[in-house]
Enzyme design. Structure first.
Site, short mmCIF file in Angstrom:
data_model
loop_
_atom_site.label_atom_id
_atom_site.label_comp_id
_atom_site.label_asym_id
_atom_site.label_seq_id
_atom_site.Cartn_x
_atom_site.Cartn_y
_atom_site.Cartn_z
N THR A 27 0.88 -1.16 0.00
CA THR A 27 0.00 0.00 0.00
C THR A 27 0.91 1.21 0.00
OG1 THR A 27 -1.85 1.12 1.10
CG2 THR A 27 -0.16 0.16 2.51
N ILE B 133 1.05 5.64 -1.57
CA ILE B 133 0.44 6.61 -2.47
C ILE B 133 0.56 6.18 -3.92
CG2 ILE B 133 0.56 8.99 -3.30
CD1 ILE B 133 1.42 9.78 -0.43
N ASN C 201 5.84 10.11 -8.58
CA ASN C 201 5.51 9.87 -7.18
C ASN C 201 6.69 9.39 -6.33
OD1 ASN C 201 3.51 9.11 -4.89
ND2 ASN C 201 4.58 7.19 -5.34
N ARG D 243 11.21 15.94 -17.52
CA ARG D 243 11.89 16.21 -18.79
C ARG D 243 11.80 15.01 -19.73
NH1 ARG D 243 16.34 16.21 -22.01
NH2 ARG D 243 16.80 18.24 -22.99
N SER E 178 3.81 17.50 -1.23
CA SER E 178 3.49 17.25 0.17
C SER E 178 3.01 18.54 0.82
CB SER E 178 4.72 16.74 0.92
OG SER E 178 4.49 16.68 2.32
N TYR F 275 13.55 17.65 3.03
CA TYR F 275 12.28 17.18 2.46
C TYR F 275 11.34 18.35 2.20
CZ TYR F 275 8.03 14.35 2.00
OH TYR F 275 6.87 13.76 1.55
N LYS G 189 9.98 19.38 -1.54
CA LYS G 189 8.57 19.34 -1.89
C LYS G 189 8.04 20.73 -2.25
CE LYS G 189 7.93 14.95 -1.61
NZ LYS G 189 7.62 14.19 -2.86
N ILE H 213 0.05 10.43 5.83
CA ILE H 213 -0.62 9.28 5.23
C ILE H 213 -0.07 8.01 5.87
CG2 ILE H 213 -1.27 8.14 3.08
CD1 ILE H 213 -2.04 11.11 3.19
N THR I 236 1.23 4.99 5.48
CA THR I 236 1.82 4.09 4.48
C THR I 236 2.94 3.24 5.06
OG1 THR I 236 3.48 5.72 3.79
CG2 THR I 236 1.34 5.78 2.67
#
EC number: 1.1.1.138
Length: 266
Positions: free
Chosen positions: A31, A33, A107, A140, A159, A174, A178, A206, A208
Site C-alpha cells: 500500500t 500513495i 511519485n 523532462r 506534500s 524534504y 517538496k 498518510i 503508508t
C-alpha cells in the site's frame, strides 16, 4: 495552440482512462500513495507502467494483481529516478511496450528524519536528488514525448511539507524538495501550456508505513494538529490522481491540491 476541450461531456466519460497509458513511479509497496494511484487509474481502465527502485518482487506482485483484477495491461520497470538516463530509458521502454504515454505520475520519493545541522551533506543531497531532481528527470523525459504528441498530463506528488515547516520533527531537506516540486509543477504548467497539463498533489500525514520510525508521542502530537484528528489512508488519495490524470480536469493546470485533513488551515 491551446489545449482543446474534451469531446466528452458526461462525467463517466470524462473520468474514464480507457485507452490511456499511465506511468506511476514508486508503486512497489503493498500500500502507499503510488500503489493506490496506480490502482485508481486501473479501476478506470488505464494500462499501467509501474516502477520500483529496489523492491522488484513487490512491483511485479502489484502488476500481476492489478492486471488480473481490472483486466488491464500492467508492467513493472526498474527506475532510479535520481538518474536522468534511467528516466529517459523508462519512457522509451514504455513507448516501445505500450505505444505511447498519456499520463505520468511522478511519485517516487524519499523522506528525511533530521535537520541540516544533524544531517550529513550526503543525506541532504540524497533527499534533494530523489525528491526534486528526480521529479525534474521524470518531467523532462516524458515532457519531450508529450510535446511531440501534443498531449499529456503530468501529476507530481508533492506534500503539505512544501507549504509548511513540520513540527516537531526536523526535515528541512524534504520540505525544501517538496516546495520545489510544487513550484516546478506551476512553472511547467506555463512552459507546457500548448501541449500538456501539469498539476501537483500535496498529501498530509498518510498511513503508508514510511513514518513508522517516528515515536508514538510525536505521532499523537501530529494528530492533535490535524482538524480531522487522524492520518489518511492512501486509498483516500486515489480520486485526486484519477481526476488529474483524466479529462475531468481538462481546464486544470498549475494547481496544487492539498489533501491533509485540514492541517494547513491552522
Amino acid at each position: 495552440m491551446p489545449i482543446s476541450v474534451p469531446q466528452a461531456t458526461e462525467l463517466k466519460d470524462l473520468f474514464s482512462l480507457k485507452g490511456k497509458v499511465v506511468i506511476v513511479t514508486g508503486a512497489s509497496g503493498p500500500t502507499g500513495i503510488g500503489t493506490e494511484a496506480a490502482r485508481g487509474c486501473a479501476e478506470y481502465g488505464a494500462d499501467l507502467a509501474i516502477t520500483y527502485n529496489s523492491r522488484a518482487e513487490g512491483a511485479e506482485k502489484n502488476a500481476k494483481e492489478m492486471s488480473e483484477k481490472y483486466g488491464v495491461k500492467v508492467k513493472a520497470y526498474k527506475c532510479q529516478v535520481n538518474e536522468y538516463a534511467q528516466c529517459e530509458k523508462l519512457v522509451q521502454d514504455v513507448i516501445k511496450d505500450f505505444g505511447k504515454v498519456d499520463v505520468f505520475i511522478a511519485n517516487a520519493g524519499k523522506t528525511a528524519d533530521n535537520g541540516i545541522l544533524d544531517a550529513t551533506v550526503e543525506q541532504w543531497n540524497e533527499v534533494i536528488q530523489t525528491d526534486l531532481t528526480g521529479t525534474f528527470n521524470c518531467a523532462r523525459a516524458v515532457g519531450l514525448h508529450f510535446r511531440e504528441r501534443k498531449t499529456g498530463s503530468l501529476v507530481i506528488t508533492s506534500s503539505m511539507s512544501g507549504h509548511i515547516a513540520n513540527f516537531p520533527q526536523e526535515q528541512a531537506s524534504y520540505n525544501v524538495a517538496k516546495a520545489g516540486c510544487i513550484h516546478l509543477a506551476k512553472s511547467l504548467a506555463n512552459e507546457w501550456r500548448d501541449f500538456a497539463r501539469v498539476n501537483s498533489i500535496s498529501p498530509g500525514y498518510i498511513d503508508t508505513g514510511l513514518s513508522d520510525f517516528v515515536p508514538q508521542d510525536i505521532q499523537k502530537l501530529w494528530h492533535s494538529m490535524i482538524p480531522m484528528g487522524r492520518d489518511a489512508k492512501a486509498t483516500e488519495l486515489k480520486g485526486a490522481y484519477v481526476y488529474f490524470a483524466s479529462d475531468a480536469s481538462s481546464y486544470c493546470t498549475g494547481s496544487d491540491l492539498l489533501i491533509d485533513g485540514g492541517y494547513c488551515v491552522r
